[in-house]
Design a protein around this motif. Structure first.
Motif, mmCIF file in Angstrom:
data_model
loop_
_atom_site.group_PDB
_atom_site.id
_atom_site.type_symbol
_atom_site.label_atom_id
_atom_site.label_comp_id
_atom_site.label_asym_id
_atom_site.label_seq_id
_atom_site.Cartn_x
_atom_site.Cartn_y
_atom_site.Cartn_z
ATOM 1 N N LEU A 11 0.956 -1.139 0.019
ATOM 2 C CA LEU A 11 0.084 -0.027 -0.192
ATOM 3 C C LEU A 11 0.842 1.200 0.108
ATOM 4 N N GLY A 12 0.890 1.974 -0.973
ATOM 5 C CA GLY A 12 1.386 3.227 -0.668
ATOM 6 C C GLY A 12 0.828 4.431 -1.746
ATOM 7 N N TYR A 13 0.873 5.578 -1.396
ATOM 8 C CA TYR A 13 0.228 6.896 -2.097
ATOM 9 C C TYR A 13 0.972 8.108 -1.616
ATOM 10 N N THR A 14 1.033 9.086 -2.196
ATOM 11 C CA THR A 14 1.408 10.112 -1.854
ATOM 12 C C THR A 14 0.392 11.555 -1.968
ATOM 13 N N LEU A 15 0.118 12.326 -1.239
ATOM 14 C CA LEU A 15 -0.623 13.564 -1.154
ATOM 15 C C LEU A 15 0.075 14.941 -1.235
ATOM 16 N N LEU A 16 -0.083 15.578 -1.994
ATOM 17 C CA LEU A 16 0.260 17.067 -1.936
ATOM 18 C C LEU A 16 0.020 17.485 -0.375
ATOM 19 N N ILE A 28 -8.278 6.369 1.285
ATOM 20 C CA ILE A 28 -7.666 5.830 0.481
ATOM 21 C C ILE A 28 -7.288 4.268 1.128
ATOM 22 N N ALA A 29 -6.595 4.596 2.126
ATOM 23 C CA ALA A 29 -6.053 3.243 2.757
ATOM 24 C C ALA A 29 -7.305 2.302 3.166
ATOM 25 N N LYS A 30 -8.503 2.678 3.494
ATOM 26 C CA LYS A 30 -9.633 2.042 3.787
ATOM 27 C C LYS A 30 -10.059 1.035 2.268
ATOM 28 N N ILE A 31 -10.204 2.100 1.400
ATOM 29 C CA ILE A 31 -10.721 1.500 0.090
ATOM 30 C C ILE A 31 -9.810 0.407 -0.426
ATOM 31 N N SER A 32 -8.594 0.821 -0.347
ATOM 32 C CA SER A 32 -7.508 -0.033 -0.773
ATOM 33 C C SER A 32 -7.387 -1.517 -0.138
ATOM 34 N N LEU A 33 -7.608 -1.384 1.287
ATOM 35 C CA LEU A 33 -7.706 -2.585 2.044
ATOM 36 C C LEU A 33 -9.001 -3.403 1.640
ATOM 37 N N LYS A 37 -8.829 -7.289 -0.008
ATOM 38 C CA LYS A 37 -9.813 -8.620 0.411
ATOM 39 C C LYS A 37 -10.524 -8.987 -0.644
ATOM 40 N N ASP A 38 -11.121 -8.183 -1.430
ATOM 41 C CA ASP A 38 -11.978 -8.716 -2.497
ATOM 42 C C ASP A 38 -11.222 -9.500 -3.496
ATOM 43 N N ILE A 39 -9.956 -9.227 -3.804
ATOM 44 C CA ILE A 39 -9.117 -10.083 -4.686
ATOM 45 C C ILE A 39 -8.321 -11.164 -3.983
ATOM 46 N N ASN A 40 -8.684 -11.412 -2.475
ATOM 47 C CA ASN A 40 -7.850 -12.303 -1.624
ATOM 48 C C ASN A 40 -6.424 -12.179 -1.646
ATOM 49 N N LEU A 41 -5.891 -10.884 -1.496
ATOM 50 C CA LEU A 41 -4.473 -10.711 -1.264
ATOM 51 C C LEU A 41 -4.315 -11.322 0.196
#
Length: 66
Positions: A11-16, A28-33, A37-41
């Motif tokens: 998980l990685g991202y950058t904000l201005l 962003i973190a919540k949606i990414s996680l 789960k949806d793709i079974n990581l």
């Protein structure tokens, strides 16, 4: 995804700076996680700067471990 292990991702991202404190990072973190789960990581990692305490706090709330 991790090229060597398809069950892992980072998980990685950058904000201005003008967007700091507006909850984009936690959303962003919540949606990414949720998607992970949806793709079974099986494993999600996040590397943060040691002095980035706000992001560390967000990740800890979401179940990440140091």
């Amino acid at each position: 995804m991790n090229e060597e292990n398809k069950d892992e991702a980072e998980l990685g991202y950058t904000l201005l700076p003008k967007h700091f404190g507006k909850r984009f990072d936690s959303n962003i973190a919540k949606i990414s996680l949720e998607r992970a789960k949806d793709i079974n990581l099986k494993r999600i990692t996040a590397i943060i700067a040691p002095n980035n305490l706000p992001y560390r706090k967000i990740l800890m709330k979401m179940g990440f471990e140091l």
